[in-house]
Design an enzyme around this catalytic site. Structure first.
Site, mmCIF file in Angstrom:
data_model
loop_
_atom_site.group_PDB
_atom_site.id
_atom_site.type_symbol
_atom_site.label_atom_id
_atom_site.label_comp_id
_atom_site.label_asym_id
_atom_site.label_seq_id
_atom_site.Cartn_x
_atom_site.Cartn_y
_atom_site.Cartn_z
ATOM 1 N N LYS A 112 0.830 -1.204 0.000
ATOM 2 C CA LYS A 112 0.000 0.000 0.000
ATOM 3 C C LYS A 112 0.867 1.257 0.000
ATOM 4 O O LYS A 112 0.521 2.255 -0.633
ATOM 5 C CB LYS A 112 -0.947 0.005 1.205
ATOM 6 N N LYS A 195 -6.449 -15.097 -15.441
ATOM 7 C CA LYS A 195 -7.349 -14.989 -14.304
ATOM 8 C C LYS A 195 -8.369 -13.883 -14.527
ATOM 9 O O LYS A 195 -8.056 -12.847 -15.106
ATOM 10 C CB LYS A 195 -6.479 -14.661 -13.090
ATOM 11 N N LYS A 198 -10.667 -7.948 -10.990
ATOM 12 C CA LYS A 198 -11.024 -6.545 -11.152
ATOM 13 C C LYS A 198 -9.854 -5.747 -11.722
ATOM 14 O O LYS A 198 -10.017 -4.953 -12.638
ATOM 15 C CB LYS A 198 -11.460 -5.971 -9.803
#
Ligand code: TRP
Length: 331
Positions: A112, A195, A198
């Site tokens: 992150k 795969k 999103k």
């Protein structure tokens, strides 16, 4: 007594076929076997998506989708994380035994920092502690999580153990990762990538309208067609067949497999069949979703019922935790 299962649901993004054949179908079948708590992790979502205009519609739509797909508020406790403020208290208390060093070493935190260097907030750092509170408040035994969450679960186990050791109690069980039964079903993307996801931008959503869905399938990447009998399928073609194996009958699958092996396949026909068979799975869910999303009264009722059940369980744990840690009335 039934084992206790807790799982948090990310509150961003709509459900796609990969989610459905991954966690969702397993959640649905777990409801009969375990005492399940499923919640929408809206506090957690604020670490990356702190947008007040999006929060409510996102949570509403995720809740409606899970209900449409088959989560049952009578069987499980289905709730919204922020409706159970007890979790914040446990989070605060657990933070006192969570070390900054170990939090800084968490893979998800380091990721992150790279992804959003402009917003390295303390919520990101303590994300695993809040997740531990989600789980430990219900004294969960089992947590169904994907690979990317295993480190967080390991930290939950560590915090449970640490708490028990420091206070000399057996208050928290150490929850295990729940492995889904049977072979994991991996849904491929139809753009040649391995795969459906999103971030890959190649999803077939449970909510897609017929036309949108057909278009996505018809646009799937293919090749010029087989040139030799029984030749091995290249990845893009294998992907189509993999998906067909999941959504279609074995007769249908075998039919197109034979055509391929005889070099007589017409991908257009196969895609049409595939789109129709995907719709058979998704359309009923989508239609239920359309009804549920309009029914705010029902959604509020479900959320309220779920919060009541979750708060009862959480409050019970917190009472014990407070006692053990020394929060008592004066004598
Ligand atoms: N971190 C999980 C995810 O991103 C969501 C989550 C939050 C969770 N709290 C949890 C999962 C507790 C299991 C148990 O998918």
């Amino acid at each position: 007594m039934k084992e206790i299962v807790v799982s948090g649901i990310r509150s961003t993004g709509n459900l796609h076929l990969g989610n459905y054949y991954g966690a969702l179908r397993n959640f649905i079948s777990m409801q009969d076997e375990y005492n399940c708590y499923f919640f929408i992790a809206d506090y957690h979502s604020l670490t990356t998506h702190p947008d007040p205009t999006q929060l409510n519609p996102n949570v509403k739509s995720i809740l409606a989708e899970y209900l449409a797909a088959g989560l049952d508020p009578e069987k499980s406790s289905i709730y919204i994380q922020s409706d159970v403020p007890e979790v914040c208290e446990l989070f605060t208390l657990l933070n006192m035994h969570a070390y900054v060093g170990e939090l800084e070493r968490t893979v998800s935190f380091k990721e992150k920092i790279r992804k959003q260097p402009e917003n390295v907030n303390a919520g990101l750092l303590t994300y695993p502690v809040l997740m531990a509170a989600d789980i430990l408040q219900h004294k969960a035994n089992l947590v169904p999580v994907g690979k990317d969450q295993l480190q967080h679960l390991e930290m939950t186990r560590k915090y449970a153990r640490r708490f028990n050791t420091i206070y000399g109690v057996e208050l928290f069980p150490e929850p295990d990762a729940y492995k889904f039964k049977g072979e994991p079903i991996k849904i491929p993307g139809l753009d040649g990538s391995g795969k459906m996801g999103k971030s890959e931008g190649n999803c077939i959503y449970l909510n897609d309208e017929d036309k949108v869905l057909s278009k996505k399938v018809m646009r799937a990447v293919t090749d010029q067609g087989p040139t030799e009998m029984n030749q091995q399928k290249p990845d893009v073609i294998e992907n189509l067949f993999t998906l067909m194996k999941v959504v279609s009958t074995s007769d249908t699958y075998n039919h197109f497999d034979e055509l391929y092996n005889k070099c007589e396949i017409r991908y257009g026909d196969m895609k049409k069949q595939l789109a129709a068979d995907i719709l058979k799975v998704t359309a009923p869910i989508r239609d239920r979703y359309q009804d549920i999303i309009k029914d705010s009264d029902y959604l509020n009722k479900v959320a309220k019922l779920g919060a009541e059940k979750a708060r009862e369980s959480s409050a019970k744990t917190l009472k014990e935790v407070r006692e053990v840690m020394g929060f008592r009335s004066f004598k």
